[in-house]
Design a protein around this motif. Structure first.
Motif, mmCIF file in Angstrom:
data_model
loop_
_atom_site.group_PDB
_atom_site.id
_atom_site.type_symbol
_atom_site.label_atom_id
_atom_site.label_comp_id
_atom_site.label_asym_id
_atom_site.label_seq_id
_atom_site.Cartn_x
_atom_site.Cartn_y
_atom_site.Cartn_z
ATOM 1 N N VAL A 51 44.430 35.115 59.543
ATOM 2 C CA VAL A 51 43.774 34.290 58.335
ATOM 3 C C VAL A 51 42.940 34.869 57.385
ATOM 4 O O VAL A 51 42.046 35.716 58.105
ATOM 5 N N ALA A 52 43.173 34.819 56.312
ATOM 6 C CA ALA A 52 42.234 35.641 55.215
ATOM 7 C C ALA A 52 42.475 34.772 54.011
ATOM 8 O O ALA A 52 43.616 34.365 53.691
ATOM 9 N N GLN A 53 41.278 35.041 53.203
ATOM 10 C CA GLN A 53 41.104 34.335 51.941
ATOM 11 C C GLN A 53 40.826 35.249 50.902
ATOM 12 O O GLN A 53 39.934 36.351 51.317
ATOM 13 N N ARG A 54 41.356 35.327 49.719
ATOM 14 C CA ARG A 54 40.446 36.142 48.617
ATOM 15 C C ARG A 54 40.802 35.687 47.380
ATOM 16 O O ARG A 54 41.550 34.560 46.940
ATOM 17 N N LEU A 55 39.986 36.116 46.244
ATOM 18 C CA LEU A 55 39.900 35.584 45.066
ATOM 19 C C LEU A 55 40.641 36.754 44.218
ATOM 20 O O LEU A 55 40.601 37.973 44.512
ATOM 21 N N LYS A 56 41.873 36.551 43.451
ATOM 22 C CA LYS A 56 42.432 37.395 42.751
ATOM 23 C C LYS A 56 41.932 38.332 42.143
ATOM 24 O O LYS A 56 40.945 38.017 41.199
ATOM 25 N N ARG A 57 42.374 39.795 42.044
ATOM 26 C CA ARG A 57 41.474 40.948 41.318
ATOM 27 C C ARG A 57 41.805 40.748 40.013
ATOM 28 O O ARG A 57 42.873 40.161 39.470
ATOM 29 N N THR A 58 40.844 41.125 39.028
ATOM 30 C CA THR A 58 41.031 40.932 37.695
ATOM 31 C C THR A 58 42.233 41.856 37.009
ATOM 32 O O THR A 58 42.976 41.193 36.251
ATOM 33 N N THR A 68 30.630 47.395 62.084
ATOM 34 C CA THR A 68 31.234 46.464 63.094
ATOM 35 C C THR A 68 30.756 45.053 62.849
ATOM 36 O O THR A 68 31.035 44.237 63.629
ATOM 37 N N SER A 69 29.864 44.778 61.763
ATOM 38 C CA SER A 69 29.192 43.475 61.674
ATOM 39 C C SER A 69 30.362 42.416 61.095
ATOM 40 O O SER A 69 31.420 42.735 60.710
ATOM 41 N N ARG A 70 29.755 41.136 61.566
ATOM 42 C CA ARG A 70 30.811 40.140 61.080
ATOM 43 C C ARG A 70 30.009 39.564 60.124
ATOM 44 O O ARG A 70 28.844 39.103 60.167
ATOM 45 N N ALA A 71 30.839 38.893 59.007
ATOM 46 C CA ALA A 71 30.196 38.355 57.989
ATOM 47 C C ALA A 71 31.109 37.394 57.394
ATOM 48 O O ALA A 71 32.254 37.355 57.697
ATOM 49 N N ALA A 72 30.637 36.609 56.342
ATOM 50 C CA ALA A 72 31.323 35.464 55.676
ATOM 51 C C ALA A 72 32.295 36.186 54.619
ATOM 52 O O ALA A 72 33.577 35.620 54.481
ATOM 53 N N TYR A 73 31.919 36.857 53.995
ATOM 54 C CA TYR A 73 32.505 37.832 52.765
ATOM 55 C C TYR A 73 32.437 39.036 52.941
ATOM 56 O O TYR A 73 31.615 39.613 53.392
ATOM 57 N N TYR A 74 33.456 39.772 52.333
ATOM 58 C CA TYR A 74 33.460 41.518 52.428
ATOM 59 C C TYR A 74 33.965 41.986 51.011
ATOM 60 O O TYR A 74 34.941 41.372 50.637
ATOM 61 N N LEU A 75 33.237 42.870 50.576
ATOM 62 C CA LEU A 75 33.541 43.497 49.259
ATOM 63 C C LEU A 75 34.259 44.723 49.521
ATOM 64 O O LEU A 75 33.390 45.733 50.200
ATOM 65 N N VAL A 76 35.362 45.019 49.434
ATOM 66 C CA VAL A 76 36.222 46.083 49.901
ATOM 67 C C VAL A 76 36.488 46.919 48.654
ATOM 68 O O VAL A 76 36.986 46.361 47.606
ATOM 69 N N LEU A 125 37.458 41.035 46.719
ATOM 70 C CA LEU A 125 36.415 40.210 47.606
ATOM 71 C C LEU A 125 37.341 39.398 48.461
ATOM 72 O O LEU A 125 37.842 38.417 48.027
ATOM 73 N N VAL A 126 36.869 39.207 49.688
ATOM 74 C CA VAL A 126 37.720 38.504 50.638
ATOM 75 C C VAL A 126 36.749 37.970 51.775
ATOM 76 O O VAL A 126 35.748 38.403 52.126
ATOM 77 N N SER A 127 37.655 36.913 52.700
ATOM 78 C CA SER A 127 36.794 36.532 53.735
ATOM 79 C C SER A 127 37.965 36.411 54.648
ATOM 80 O O SER A 127 39.132 35.917 54.751
ATOM 81 N N ALA A 128 37.630 37.204 55.813
ATOM 82 C CA ALA A 128 38.619 37.505 56.904
ATOM 83 C C ALA A 128 38.015 37.270 58.246
ATOM 84 O O ALA A 128 38.613 37.658 59.269
ATOM 85 N N GLN A 167 25.284 33.944 50.519
ATOM 86 C CA GLN A 167 25.232 35.187 49.693
ATOM 87 C C GLN A 167 26.637 35.205 48.747
ATOM 88 O O GLN A 167 26.865 36.249 48.113
ATOM 89 N N LEU A 168 27.183 34.156 48.677
ATOM 90 C CA LEU A 168 28.406 33.979 47.876
ATOM 91 C C LEU A 168 27.911 34.411 46.334
ATOM 92 O O LEU A 168 28.923 35.462 45.817
ATOM 93 N N GLU A 169 27.079 34.007 45.780
ATOM 94 C CA GLU A 169 26.751 34.229 44.473
ATOM 95 C C GLU A 169 26.566 35.858 44.123
ATOM 96 O O GLU A 169 26.857 36.341 43.167
ATOM 97 N N GLN A 170 25.748 36.299 45.181
ATOM 98 C CA GLN A 170 25.367 37.762 45.049
ATOM 99 C C GLN A 170 26.662 38.709 45.402
ATOM 100 O O GLN A 170 27.084 39.792 44.425
ATOM 101 N N ALA A 171 27.621 37.943 46.236
ATOM 102 C CA ALA A 171 28.869 38.842 46.357
ATOM 103 C C ALA A 171 29.578 38.874 45.065
ATOM 104 O O ALA A 171 30.428 39.737 44.871
ATOM 105 N N SER A 172 29.807 37.650 44.528
ATOM 106 C CA SER A 172 30.508 37.439 43.180
ATOM 107 C C SER A 172 30.138 38.340 42.091
ATOM 108 O O SER A 172 31.065 38.958 41.494
ATOM 109 N N GLN A 173 28.701 38.583 42.077
ATOM 110 C CA GLN A 173 28.310 39.364 41.089
ATOM 111 C C GLN A 173 28.742 40.639 41.266
ATOM 112 O O GLN A 173 29.049 41.551 40.414
ATOM 113 N N ALA A 174 28.510 41.325 42.667
ATOM 114 C CA ALA A 174 28.824 42.573 42.928
ATOM 115 C C ALA A 174 30.312 42.860 42.707
ATOM 116 O O ALA A 174 30.730 44.126 42.327
#
Length: 354
Positions: free
Chosen positions: A68-75, A259-267, A312-315, A287-294
């Motif tokens: 299961v994964a979610q993502r915001l569409k790339r620009t 190897t950390s577990r997180a809510a969001y990953y910027l790949v 930016l994804v969540s998996a 930290q979603l706001e910071q993730a979105s800014q990054a």
């Protein structure tokens, strides 16, 4: 946790989309439009997050090992879609927020699909596309469900659309290979853009994979038997050097993911010729706001010419991230495993015929 909320009207969102793909837009207008896009895209985070929780609950009984994964569409993908589809506008783009479920079998896909269709939501099912029953000519196979978000009480997210993709692991392996090759060719193969020899190879392979899953074949290849399909796949694979190319992609990339577990990953996939590298930055749920800014900053670097792709994804776990988005790690191992099976079957058929 504070989630982004819409700051602009839908008319402003549509205007921003037009400005962003207009080559003659001035810089001030373009900067404004990009800010609108960033806010509009970020607002889809809350709806897809709530849908993800529902999806995971459903999968517990259907396939506990599902991805299961979610993502915001790339620009770049948003820009491409706005340019490619006549009449498309940003406010009604249905897959800015995307959620994916990858299960083992077609029967599990069908069960999950039926489960959603029988669930009484306040959300509206806007449209559905069964690309397994009716595959795309490109070879793409999956089921898409598009929902319009709506709660019983008024919400700032009411009316936002999101897309849920249901696919098997085999279909996922095919899509991963298409995106990986497209990355290096700098072509959107998944949108049927690029060298004809690669487009034909993947559409044919999609039909071969349909044979494996005993599912409807890809249009244009229905006249070929399973033996003929496998034989032609093996032949085209050899001519294109598919195996050497895909193995070379994977070997060329260094990964720094931890190897950390997180809510969001910027790949971020860096495609600098002499130093290909994948880096993953984790962000906690608050930290979603910071993730979105990054995310926006990295995409701006890409727009300015940096040879990178970013998403930016969540998996869930890092391992789940790799399984959900192997194309960002240029990992086509599963595709090559199935290709090997097809090639062995083709050789066996030739031996028996001889």
């Amino acid at each position: 946790m504070v989630w982004p909320t819409p700051k602009y009207s839908r008319n402003q969102v549509n205007k921003a989309g037009s400005i962003l793909i207009d080559e003659h837009s001035d810089l001030e207008d373009w900067v404004w439009a990009y800010q609108v896009l960033s806010n509009w895209r970020g607002c889809h985070g809350y709806p897809i997050n709530t849908f993800q929780a529902t999806l995971r609950q459903k999968l517990k009984k259907i396939d506990p090992d599902a991805i299961v994964a979610q993502r915001l569409k790339r620009t770049p993908s948003i820009f491409n879609k706005l340019r490619r589809i006549p009449g498309m506008n940003l406010a009604r783009m249905q897959d800015i927020g995307g959620l994916r479920a990858v299960v083992n079998t077609i029967q599990q896909v069908k069960t999950l699909h039926s489960n959603y269709k029988s669930t009484k939501f306040t959300h509206t099912l806007v449209s559905e596309y069964d690309y397994i029953g009716t595959p795309k000519s490109s070879g793409y196979r999956s089921i898409h469900l598009v929902y319009r978000y709506k709660l019983q009480k008024p919400s700032p997210y009411d009316g936002l659309q999101l897309e849920l993709q249901l696919r098997t692991r085999l279909q996922h392996a095919w899509a991963t290979a298409v995106e990986t090759v497209g990355t290096f060719l700098e072509q959107s193969l998944k949108s049927s853009e690029g060298p004809e020899e690669w487009l034909r190879f993947f559409s044919l392979t999609g039909s071969g994979f349909a044979y494996i899953e005993k599912a409807p074949l890809v249009p244009g290849y229905e006249h070929l038997s399973k033996r003929e399909t496998f034989g032609e796949i093996a032949e085209r694979s050899k001519l294109l050097g598919v195996r050497d190319i895909l193995v070379g992609y994977r070997s060329a990339v260094q990964s720094t993911i931890g190897t950390s577990r997180a809510a969001y990953y910027l790949v971020e996939l860096n495609l600098t010729p002499d130093q290909k590298k994948v880096s993953v930055t984790p962000f906690s749920r608050d930290q979603l706001e910071q993730a979105s800014q990054a995310y926006s900053e990295a995409e701006q670097r890409a727009a300015d010419g940096a040879p990178i792709q970013v998403v930016l994804v969540s998996a869930g776990s890092v391992e789940s991230l790799r399984r959900a988005y192997p194309n960002y790690f240029l990992d086509t191992h599963d595709f090559l495993e199935h290709l090997s099976q097809i090639e062995r079957s083709a050789r066996s058929s030739v031996s028996r015929a001889g």
